[in-house]
Design a protein around this motif. Structure first.
Motif, mmCIF file in Angstrom:
data_model
loop_
_atom_site.group_PDB
_atom_site.id
_atom_site.type_symbol
_atom_site.label_atom_id
_atom_site.label_comp_id
_atom_site.label_asym_id
_atom_site.label_seq_id
_atom_site.Cartn_x
_atom_site.Cartn_y
_atom_site.Cartn_z
ATOM 1 N N CYS A 20 6.568 -4.361 3.384
ATOM 2 C CA CYS A 20 5.903 -3.640 4.479
ATOM 3 C C CYS A 20 5.489 -2.242 4.033
ATOM 4 N N VAL A 23 2.502 -2.429 1.737
ATOM 5 C CA VAL A 23 1.259 -2.695 2.481
ATOM 6 C C VAL A 23 0.758 -1.411 3.140
ATOM 7 N N VAL A 24 1.677 -0.656 3.766
ATOM 8 C CA VAL A 24 1.293 0.605 4.417
ATOM 9 C C VAL A 24 0.721 1.585 3.391
ATOM 10 N N VAL A 26 -0.754 0.905 0.537
ATOM 11 C CA VAL A 26 -2.079 0.432 0.101
ATOM 12 C C VAL A 26 -3.130 0.755 1.153
ATOM 13 N N VAL A 27 -2.797 0.536 2.433
ATOM 14 C CA VAL A 27 -3.749 0.810 3.524
ATOM 15 C C VAL A 27 -4.094 2.301 3.574
ATOM 16 N N VAL A 28 -3.058 3.153 3.477
ATOM 17 C CA VAL A 28 -3.295 4.604 3.491
ATOM 18 C C VAL A 28 -4.143 5.026 2.298
ATOM 19 N N LEU A 30 -6.296 3.189 0.583
ATOM 20 C CA LEU A 30 -7.673 2.726 0.749
ATOM 21 C C LEU A 30 -8.422 3.567 1.779
ATOM 22 N N ALA A 31 -7.714 3.971 2.855
ATOM 23 C CA ALA A 31 -8.347 4.812 3.873
ATOM 24 C C ALA A 31 -8.748 6.155 3.286
ATOM 25 N N THR A 34 -11.655 5.742 0.912
ATOM 26 C CA THR A 34 -12.911 5.551 1.652
ATOM 27 C C THR A 34 -13.453 6.878 2.156
#
Length: 212
Positions: A20, A23-24, A26-28, A30-31, A34
């Motif tokens: 978990c 995943v968090v 990786v999301v941060v 990528l955000a 971006t």
């Protein structure tokens, strides 16, 4: 047997937590990536400021260390970005003479400036019997005798950038507008327009320096 089951459950739980967190992360990542890519593509530019005119009501030295000022300036602010909006927080405008503040703060209310938009503000900048260093009072009297006074009008505040629905954090905004005001009857200087009792308006169109 029960101890083995418990340790097995604990192991699975730790593995789920690690997954978990990964995943968090990786999301941060990528955000943020971006946002950085969008920022680089858009290439945000600082707002541009200029002083279009100044109306002098009061500018005098009542004692070697006391100055009184009442000046209204017209400030033009332009957003040069075609895809980025600018949120201005409260802006504080004041006058500096020879590196010393000679007026109180005048507040420009918060506002939003859209893409390629233009804002015009006309704040009154004033100070009554403001104490200054004695040499500044003498220097102002000398400048008045010479026929021109150079004043730095300063604007301090904070801005935010808006890209689509994303709004950035706050950034400090510092604007300095060096303005040379020709006094009535100054030889070789552009004449002002009398707009009231002892008030003279001068067309200037002076560019300001902007730091964000």
């Amino acid at each position: 047997m029960s101890e083995k089951v418990c340790s097995h459950h604990k192991s699975k739980k730790k593995k789920a937590v690690r997954t978990c967190l990964a995943v968090v992360a990786v999301v941060v990542f990528l955000a943020l990536l971006t946002i950085l890519i969008v920022w680089a593509v858009l290439q945000p530019k600082k707002p541009r400021f200029s002083v279009q005119d100044a109306t002098v009501f009061v500018l005098n030295v009542s004692a070697p260390n006391v100055i009184s000022t009442t000046i209204q300036i017209t400030v033009l602010s332009r957003n040069p970005n075609s895809r980025i909006g600018v949120y201005y927080g409260k802006l504080f405008v004041y006058a500096n003479y020879n590196n010393q503040q000679i007026s109180y703060y005048t507040v420009i209310p918060p506002t939003y400036q859209g893409h390629k938009d233009l804002n015009i503000w006309s704040p009154f900048i004033y100070g009554t019997n403001v104490p200054v260093a004695p040499y500044n009072g003498l220097r102002l009297a000398q400048d008045q005798s010479a026929g021109a006074v150079r004043i730095n009008f300063k604007i301090d505040g904070r801005v935010k950038w808006k890209v689509a629905t994303f709004v950035s954090g706050r950034y400090h905004l510092h604007v300095t507008c060096p303005v040379t005001i020709p006094l009535p009857g100054s030889p070789g200087k552009p004449a002002g327009v009398v707009v009231g009792n002892n008030a003279v308006k001068y067309q200037l169109s002076q560019t300001c320096t902007v730091s964000v």
